[in-house]
Design a protein around this motif. Structure first.
Motif, short mmCIF file in Angstrom:
data_model
loop_
_atom_site.label_atom_id
_atom_site.label_comp_id
_atom_site.label_asym_id
_atom_site.label_seq_id
_atom_site.Cartn_x
_atom_site.Cartn_y
_atom_site.Cartn_z
N ASP A 238 75.19 62.40 86.88
CA ASP A 238 74.08 62.27 85.93
C ASP A 238 74.45 61.38 84.75
N LEU A 242 72.10 58.42 83.29
CA LEU A 242 71.61 58.42 81.91
C LEU A 242 72.07 57.17 81.16
N TYR A 402 61.36 64.80 81.13
CA TYR A 402 62.64 65.16 81.74
C TYR A 402 62.96 66.64 81.49
N TRP A 419 69.26 65.36 80.57
CA TRP A 419 68.38 64.24 80.91
C TRP A 419 67.40 63.96 79.77
#
Length: 552
Positions: A238, A242, A402, A419
């Motif tokens: 992630d 991001l 998100y 997120w």
């Protein structure tokens, strides 16, 4: 040129060591050092870890050793939270945010993956590719051995849901680690560090582009303990997703449309939820004036180009990797277990209640029904957010969408909340909202420590420590009045480039708004919005600061 580069590097080196003179930096460093040591625990170390022979020789494979590791982790979390709150006034005044993160991350760089075994799954997927097997078609269990044994038991028997670029990078890292199972997992931290570096570099710069306080963004987003532990310590992919989203937003606010589209497409090929960032990329600088049909038709080509461009990049990466689109059939994999998602917990509770009542047939439908209701709520919330915010505050839409996706999606893990959480300071949130988010961060960190205590059979120790930490935090909580959400007029913010320095004087204006006329000419008005021809000309808010051509 070489002399200027050397001077810049010397200044960075000086800033790095200067950070260590700040008390909260040292406190956080002690915290992450304890965290790295506490991770050397049976709760998180797979049997393939090279630490095991030494630990057994020293007699550390005992309950007392697990209790000590648990105490270290609980103490680490407490120290890191306290350090994070204490260091806020010093950001950009006494210390650079990147230097704080560098010191806090240092002990975690070679530590085992923290609070999660996902990095071991990444390594196992890379091992499958090394053996010419597609992770979308084969699970890690197909190749019995150390790579598969490191993976959490459930994910050993499921295909991968990750993007094709993420899987390909996992393969490269397994090769680079010499096919060593444990070091292949630790190497998965490299893409995560790249993503974190992008976040640290660009998020404060985006704040300056939006005439917001970069100190606020740097504190909450770039040295957030949840980010330090989950993205640096946990090595989650992630982080790179991001980072690519942050890069795309920076490009979009500079008016570089196609580079922004490519960045979102690359982010999507790492993890598919990056697609949601296509909305702000399409809206920023578009001059979308209203929801009336003529204005919608004018913005429609740009929206279609954005979506087509992002998906085109994703498809191109997929074809280059040769992995195909098997992730579609694996989309339900994350929701196969009970997580923190509200409807996941509700479905689990309902299932057990129905089983207790003897209604086994109805119990079998409890979890699917809960997921269906949750998905419907998620779709409705994101739809409402789009109508409410997408046109005038695209970053606010993305941030809250998100968070809605994380809360009402099929699964919720602490790093999923990052997120949206990392972009909260850019969404013009109030100081109260940010304080609530900081409190939630602390709760999630305590949950992670409690989860480790559960695995280590030391729950009582965790509860005692949490109670003590809660009492201490309440007793020492600052009583000062919360500040405003906009730019701190006392901050002197040299974020990094001459371009940003030139904006510093303008950025101190409170409550800046933008009024965009037919020619997309932006006028900044302190304290309100100046209408120049009716509501239809108001094409954006502070989220959409542009001048001719869409450049800040």
């Amino acid at each position: 040129m070489i002399s200027s580069v050397l001077a810049h590097l010397r200044q960075r080196w000086a800033d790095f060591w200067a950070a260590l003179r700040v008390g909260p930096v040292r406190l956080g460093l002690v915290g992450t050092t304890l965290l790295a040591l506490g991770a050397l625990s049976p709760a998180y170390l797979p049997q393939a870890s090279p630490y095991w022979p030494t630990m057994r020789t020293l007699g550390l494979d005992t309950w007392w050793a697990r209790a000590l590791a648990t105490a270290m982790v609980i103490g680490a979390v407490g120290l890191l939270i306290v350090a994070w709150f204490r260091i806020r006034p010093a950001i950009y005044r006494d210390v650079k945010h990147w230097a704080v993160l560098a010191w806090w991350s240092l002990p975690l760089l070679f530590a085992p993956p923290i609070f999660s075994h996902d990095a071991y799954s990444y390594a196992a997927h890379g091992w499958l590719l090394h053996n010419d097997l597609n992770p979308y078609e084969a699970s890690p269990s197909v190749l019995p051995g150390t790579f598969a044994d490191q993976v959490a038991w459930l994910w050993r028997y499921t295909p991968s849901p990750y993007g094709p670029l993420s899987l390909t990078m996992s393969h490269w890292l397994v090769e680079a680690a010499g096919l060593n199972p444990y070091y292949s997992a630790v190497a998965q931290r490299i893409p995560a560090l790249i993503g974190v570096a992008l976040l640290v570099h660009y998020l404060p710069r985006i704040a300056v582009q939006l005439r917001l306080d970069p100190r606020r963004t740097a504190w909450f987003a770039t040295i957030n303990p949840l980010m330090v532990i989950d993205l640096v310590g946990g090595a989650h992919n992630d982080a790179l997703m991001l980072g690519m989203i942050a890069l795309a937003l920076h490009f979009a606010y500079r008016g570089w449309f196609w580079p922004a589209v490519v960045a979102v497409g690359v982010g999507m090929s790492i993890k598919q939820p990056a697609l949601l960032a296509a909305v702000p990329v399409a809206v920023i600088g578009s001059g979308w004036a209203s929801w009336r049909p003529p204005d919608l038709l004018r913005v429609l080509p740009r929206a279609l180009m954005t979506v087509a461009g992002v998906i085109g990049v994703f498809v191109g990466v997929t074809l280059l990797t040769g992995l195909g689109f098997g992730w579609i059939s694996a989309m339900a994999v994350p929701g196969m277990i009970v997580t923190l998602a509200p409807f996941s917990l509700l479905g689990w509770a309902l299932q057990h209640l129905l089983e207790f009542l003897g209604l086994t047939d109805a119990a079998a439908w409890a979890m699917p029904a809960a997921r269906a209701v949750s998905s419907a709520i998620m779709t409705g919330v994101i739809g409402w957010l789009f109508v409410r915010f997408a046109r005038t505050r695209p970053l606010s839409f993305m941030t809250w969408a998100y968070l809605a996706f994380a809360a009402f999606g099929p699964a919720l893990h602490t790093w999923y909340l990052l997120w949206g959480a990392l972009f909260l300071p850019l969404a013009r949130t109030s100081e109260r909202t940010l304080r609530v988010a900081a409190g939630v961060t602390s709760v999630l960190l305590v949950y992670g420590a409690g989860n480790l205590a559960w695995r280590n059979d030391a729950v009582a120790l965790a509860l005692a420590a949490v109670a003590g930490a809660g009492g201490w935090l309440v007793a020492t909580a600052p009583r000062s009045r919360p500040g405003r959400a906009g730019m701190d007029p006392t901050s002197n913010v040299p974020v990094g480039s001459p371009y940003e320095a030139s904006l510093a004087s303008v950025a101190r204006a409170q409550d800046a708004r933008i009024v965009v006329g037919a020619g997309e000419e932006a006028d900044f008005v302190a304290g309100g919005v100046r209408e120049t021809g009716g509501a239809d000309e108001i094409a954006g808010s502070v989220d959409e600061i542009t001048d001719r051509g869409g450049r800040p």
